[in-house]
Write an enzyme that holds these catalytic residues in place. Structure first.
Site, short mmCIF file in Angstrom:
data_model
loop_
_atom_site.label_atom_id
_atom_site.label_comp_id
_atom_site.label_asym_id
_atom_site.label_seq_id
_atom_site.Cartn_x
_atom_site.Cartn_y
_atom_site.Cartn_z
N ALA A 9 0.81 -1.22 0.00
CA ALA A 9 0.00 0.00 0.00
C ALA A 9 0.84 1.27 0.00
CB ALA A 9 -0.92 0.00 1.22
N PHE A 13 -0.51 0.66 -7.28
CA PHE A 13 -1.89 0.14 -7.21
C PHE A 13 -2.41 0.11 -5.77
CE2 PHE A 13 -0.90 -3.00 -10.95
CZ PHE A 13 -0.79 -1.94 -11.83
N ARG A 33 6.73 -2.42 3.42
CA ARG A 33 7.95 -2.33 4.22
C ARG A 33 8.25 -0.88 4.61
NH1 ARG A 33 11.48 -5.27 -0.16
NH2 ARG A 33 10.10 -3.85 -1.29
N ARG A 34 7.95 0.08 3.72
CA ARG A 34 8.32 1.48 3.99
C ARG A 34 7.30 2.17 4.88
NH1 ARG A 34 9.21 3.31 -2.08
NH2 ARG A 34 7.52 1.80 -2.31
N ASP A 57 7.45 -7.31 5.89
CA ASP A 57 7.89 -7.87 4.61
C ASP A 57 7.05 -9.13 4.35
OD1 ASP A 57 9.31 -9.28 2.61
OD2 ASP A 57 11.17 -8.30 3.20
N SER A 137 -0.95 -10.51 -13.43
CA SER A 137 -0.39 -9.65 -14.49
C SER A 137 -0.68 -10.32 -15.83
CB SER A 137 1.12 -9.54 -14.32
OG SER A 137 1.73 -9.00 -15.49
N TYR A 150 9.43 -13.61 -13.52
CA TYR A 150 8.33 -12.72 -13.14
C TYR A 150 6.99 -13.26 -13.66
CZ TYR A 150 5.16 -8.81 -12.76
OH TYR A 150 4.06 -8.04 -12.47
N GLU A 186 5.73 2.70 -9.56
CA GLU A 186 7.17 2.53 -9.31
C GLU A 186 7.69 1.22 -9.89
OE1 GLU A 186 8.11 2.95 -5.13
OE2 GLU A 186 7.30 4.97 -5.04
N PHE A 187 6.79 0.44 -10.50
CA PHE A 187 7.12 -0.92 -10.96
C PHE A 187 8.40 -0.98 -11.82
CE2 PHE A 187 6.63 -4.23 -14.23
CZ PHE A 187 6.42 -5.36 -13.45
#
Ligand code: NDP
Ligand code: 8X3
Length: 250
Positions: A9, A13, A33-34, A57, A137, A150, A186-187
């Site tokens: 979050a 997205f 994490r941030r 994480d 995806s 991926y 940021e992907f």
């Protein structure tokens, strides 16, 4: 008012989905994490009494389990889990790719999704309702050069979503899979290790999907009547499409 648990979050997205659900008056559990990013977002959304923040994480099973067991009373009844945290690392051919990067993608995009699901599902079963929305995806269905691990992690997310649907038949728990194509978040910056130029070039002279497009889709899925399960949605920007098979000739 529903309780919506969104992983990843702090950006893209996940952040846009948090803003959307918050604007519609829902209670949020936000994980990434941030922590600073989450705190900033929570302030913008009206404070921490509307948002419970988890700095964790998703690759760490114990951290995930502890976060779930430590939820304050008013956030315990999770109505919707959005399994969104994830990433791509690198776009090179398999033989040049870093094994460490492959492991990080497997641990985040696959193990993160199963840890969160396993932690949240028992409560949904007990309460007799719930909804899980997994972010896959287009790379989970369609191969492209450099998509190697991926894309494979997202193929896991696709099949895991369908298998969950099968297991949860009769349990009143909806499971949906959203499969976006190129979206500017940021992907790409993460994929190219912070290389701004490379990341910008991905979206050069075309209109990618936005994080808000995906947030609207997730919100719409949740807004459908309780008897409707949206199984799978694939979205691409109009500028993105398929190409012919490549044929190597010598
Ligand atoms: P962003 O990089 O903008 O956001 C990714 C989010 O995931 C961040 O909040 C990040 O938070 C979080 N995250 C990453 N790793 C972890 C981890 N180990 N533990 C907890 N949180 C983590 O990208 P998007 O918003 O674009 O990506 C969201 C999802 O959508 C991903 O699963 C991605 O694969 C998928 N996707 C993206 C597409 C695109 O083109 N953008 C297209 C299709 C799918 P933090 O770093 O603070 O932990
Ligand atoms: C991200 C979209 O097309 O870069 O999942 O794989 S793509």
């Amino acid at each position: 008012m529903k309780t919506i648990f969104i992983t990843g979050a702090s950006s893209g997205f996940g952040e846009a989905t948090a803003r959307k659900f918050s604007s519609e008056g829902h209670r949020l559990i936000l994980l990434a994490r941030r922590r600073e990013k989450l705190i900033d977002l929570a302030h913008q959304l009206g404070g921490e009494n509307k948002c419970h923040l988890i700095s964790a994480d998703v690759r760490d099973k114990e951290e995930v389990e502890n976060a779930l067991s430590g939820l304050p009373e008013e956030f315990r009844s999770i109505d919707v889990l959005v399994n969104n945290a994830g990433l791509a690392l690198g776009l090179g051919p398999a033989e040049d790719a870093s094994l460490k990067d492959w492991e990080i993608m497997v641990d985040t995009n696959i193990k993160g999704v199963i840890y969160l699901t396993k932690a949240v599902l028992p409560g949904m079963i007990r309460r007799g309702h719930g909804q899980i929305i997994n972010i896959g995806s287009v790379a989970g269905s369609w191969p492209y050069p450099g998509g190697n691990v991926y894309g494979s992690t997202k193929a896991f997310v696709q099949q895991f979503s369908r298998n969950l649907r099968s297991d949860l038949s009769g349990k009143n728990i909806r499971v949906s899979l959203v499969e976006p194509g190129m979206s500017e978040t940021e992907f790409s910056l993460i994929r190219f290790e912070g290389d701004q130029e490379k990341a910008k070039a991905v979206y050069h002279s075309m209109s990618p999907l936005s994080a808000d497009d995906i947030a609207e889709t997730v919100f719409w899925i949740c807004s459908m009547p309780a008897h409707v399960n949206v199984n799978q949605i694939e979205l691409m920007p109009i500028a993105q499409a398929w190409a012919p098979f490549s044929v190597y000739r010598d």
